[in-house]
Write a protein that holds these residues in place. Structure first.
Motif, short mmCIF file in Angstrom:
data_model
loop_
_atom_site.label_atom_id
_atom_site.label_comp_id
_atom_site.label_asym_id
_atom_site.label_seq_id
_atom_site.Cartn_x
_atom_site.Cartn_y
_atom_site.Cartn_z
N THR A 10 0.94 -1.30 0.07
CA THR A 10 -0.10 0.10 -0.03
C THR A 10 0.90 1.39 0.05
O THR A 10 2.14 1.04 0.19
N MET A 11 0.12 2.22 -0.01
CA MET A 11 1.07 3.61 0.35
C MET A 11 1.66 3.66 1.53
O MET A 11 0.96 2.89 2.47
N ASP A 12 2.81 4.15 1.85
CA ASP A 12 3.15 4.42 3.34
C ASP A 12 3.77 3.18 3.99
O ASP A 12 3.59 2.94 5.17
N CYS A 13 4.15 1.88 3.22
CA CYS A 13 4.54 0.82 3.76
C CYS A 13 6.09 0.65 3.68
O CYS A 13 6.57 -0.09 4.04
N GLY A 14 6.92 1.54 3.11
CA GLY A 14 8.26 1.90 3.25
C GLY A 14 8.80 1.23 1.96
O GLY A 14 10.03 0.76 1.73
N LYS A 15 8.08 1.37 0.88
CA LYS A 15 8.57 1.02 -0.35
C LYS A 15 9.93 1.85 -1.02
O LYS A 15 11.09 1.39 -1.36
N SER A 16 9.76 2.99 -0.85
CA SER A 16 10.74 4.07 -1.30
C SER A 16 12.00 3.84 -0.48
O SER A 16 13.32 4.26 -0.78
N THR A 17 11.63 3.91 0.84
CA THR A 17 12.75 3.64 1.97
C THR A 17 13.78 2.62 1.50
O THR A 17 15.07 2.40 1.36
N ARG A 41 6.12 12.43 -4.77
CA ARG A 41 5.67 13.55 -3.97
C ARG A 41 6.41 14.77 -3.81
O ARG A 41 6.12 15.95 -3.70
N SER A 49 11.89 9.20 0.51
CA SER A 49 10.97 8.40 1.66
C SER A 49 10.61 9.29 2.84
O SER A 49 11.22 10.34 2.97
N ARG A 50 9.37 8.89 3.29
CA ARG A 50 9.07 9.46 4.50
C ARG A 50 10.05 9.62 5.66
O ARG A 50 9.67 10.33 6.77
N LEU A 51 11.13 8.63 5.49
CA LEU A 51 11.97 8.62 6.64
C LEU A 51 12.64 9.83 6.58
O LEU A 51 13.89 10.08 7.31
N VAL A 142 7.35 -4.61 6.61
CA VAL A 142 6.80 -3.61 7.32
C VAL A 142 5.46 -3.47 6.89
O VAL A 142 5.09 -2.91 5.71
N1 LIG Z 1 8.85 9.72 11.97
C1 LIG Z 1 8.98 8.28 11.55
N2 LIG Z 1 9.66 7.21 12.41
C2 LIG Z 1 9.75 6.02 11.94
N3 LIG Z 1 9.23 5.75 10.84
C3 LIG Z 1 8.63 6.57 10.09
C4 LIG Z 1 8.50 7.89 10.42
N4 LIG Z 1 7.73 8.34 9.41
C5 LIG Z 1 7.47 7.46 8.32
N5 LIG Z 1 8.28 6.16 8.93
C6 LIG Z 1 8.08 4.87 8.30
O1 LIG Z 1 8.36 5.12 6.89
C7 LIG Z 1 7.33 4.23 6.36
C8 LIG Z 1 7.07 5.25 4.83
O2 LIG Z 1 8.13 5.13 3.99
P1 LIG Z 1 7.87 5.43 2.60
O3 LIG Z 1 9.23 4.93 1.96
O4 LIG Z 1 7.99 6.66 2.27
O5 LIG Z 1 6.71 4.65 2.16
P2 LIG Z 1 6.08 4.29 0.75
O6 LIG Z 1 7.29 4.59 -0.27
O7 LIG Z 1 5.79 2.78 0.64
O8 LIG Z 1 5.21 5.18 0.55
C9 LIG Z 1 6.36 4.11 7.15
O9 LIG Z 1 5.47 3.01 6.98
C10 LIG Z 1 6.94 4.20 8.54
O10 LIG Z 1 7.35 2.82 8.97
#
Ligand SMILES: Nc1ncnc2c1ncn2[C@@H]1O[C@H](COP(=O)(O)OP(=O)(O)O)[C@@H](O)[C@H]1O
Ligand SMILES: Cc1cn([C@H]2C[C@H](O)[C@@H](COP(=O)(O)O)O2)c(=O)[nH]c1=O
Length: 231
Positions: A10-17, A41, A49-51, A142
């Protein structure tokens, strides 16, 4: 032998990370790769990545020919061992076929990352072709969670806070989550002609019932976030 692997979720599951980590680990060992993205985005020519990690990448347009791109690199003497392809759901079917050909005929590993289904639960063209052609489809370890605590399996689109099931397939945006947005401070809800667009990940049950966290909160404020009765 090279592989075409589709890392789906799904969205926000860590793919880009994971995409950035796989790129980092390979580069750290001297492997040569190319990072591709589409409609990230955080902006063009970028995997973010959101991290908070981000790296420059080659933006994939609809007219991009991966095969020709790799042939050009090879003719120029650049040896490539792997490709990382983020937001691969947005690639065309023809581009996924080019990636499969690169794996088979150039022996280059291709790691594609993307969401499988859109907000209507329909497959994106790129994801559909990846499911059909990949050597492996790997679900990320994750798990993103629905507000009820179950694993989130579906992506909901919210327009001005209301879940919708009709509209254009592609609208770049983020999950409705202040913590997630904090890593990309300039990422406000995507303003469109029809309103502000955000996304929320849900389990299937709550996606089918259109029960977003906001609606659940209105219906039974005392049951959030983890309700034993699970409406
Ligand atoms: N502040 C935070 N602290 C720890 N983990 C975080 C934080 N913010 C986001 N994450 C992790 O980053 C993941 C989203 O990563 P991202 O690679 O951006 O997702 P995707 O590419 O799948 O949309 C979240 O599921 C969470 O595990
Ligand atoms: C469900 C859904 C998503 N999108 C967009 C929204 C985001 O820009 C990306 C997904 O990025 P992430 O890194 O996996 O969070 O896709 C869309 O355009 N249409 C949809 O139905």
């Amino acid at each position: 032998m090279a592989d075409l692997v589709f890392f789906a979720g799904t969205m926000d599951c860590g793919k880009s990370t994971l995409a950035l980590q796989m790129d980092h680990n390979r580069r750290a060992r001297g492997h040569r790769g190319v990072l591709f993205c589409k409609f990230d985005r955080a902006g063009e020519q970028m995997v973010s990545s959101r991290l908070g990690l981000r790296r420059p990448a080659v933006e994939v347009g609809d007219d991009m020919d991966f095969w020709a791109y790799l042939v050009d690199l090879a003719v120029g003497g650049t040896v490539v061992q792997y490709l990382i392809c983020d937001e691969a759901q947005f690639y065309t079917s023809a581009q996924i076929e080019q990636l499969a050909r690169i794996v088979d005929e150039m022996d280059i590993d291709v790691y594609a990352f993307g969401i499988t289904a859109d907000f209507r639960t329909e497959l994106f063209p790129g994801s559909k072709r990846l499911v059909e052609l990949a050597d492996r489809v790997q679900v990320l370890q994750v798990e993103a969670l629905c507000w009820c605590g179950r694993r989130a399996t579906h992506n909901a689109r919210l327009v001005d806070g209301q879940m919708v099931t009709e509209g254009e397939q592609v609208i770049v945006g983020d999950v409705d989550d202040a913590a997630a947005r904090a890593s990309v401070p300039d990422a406000a809800p995507a303003a469109t002609d029809s309103g502000n667009v955000e996304y929320e990940v849900l389990c299937r049950r709550h996606h089918m019932r259109r029960m977003t966290s906001a609606r659940a909160r209105q219906a039974a404020p005392q049951v959030l976030p983890f309700d034993e009765a699970r409406p």
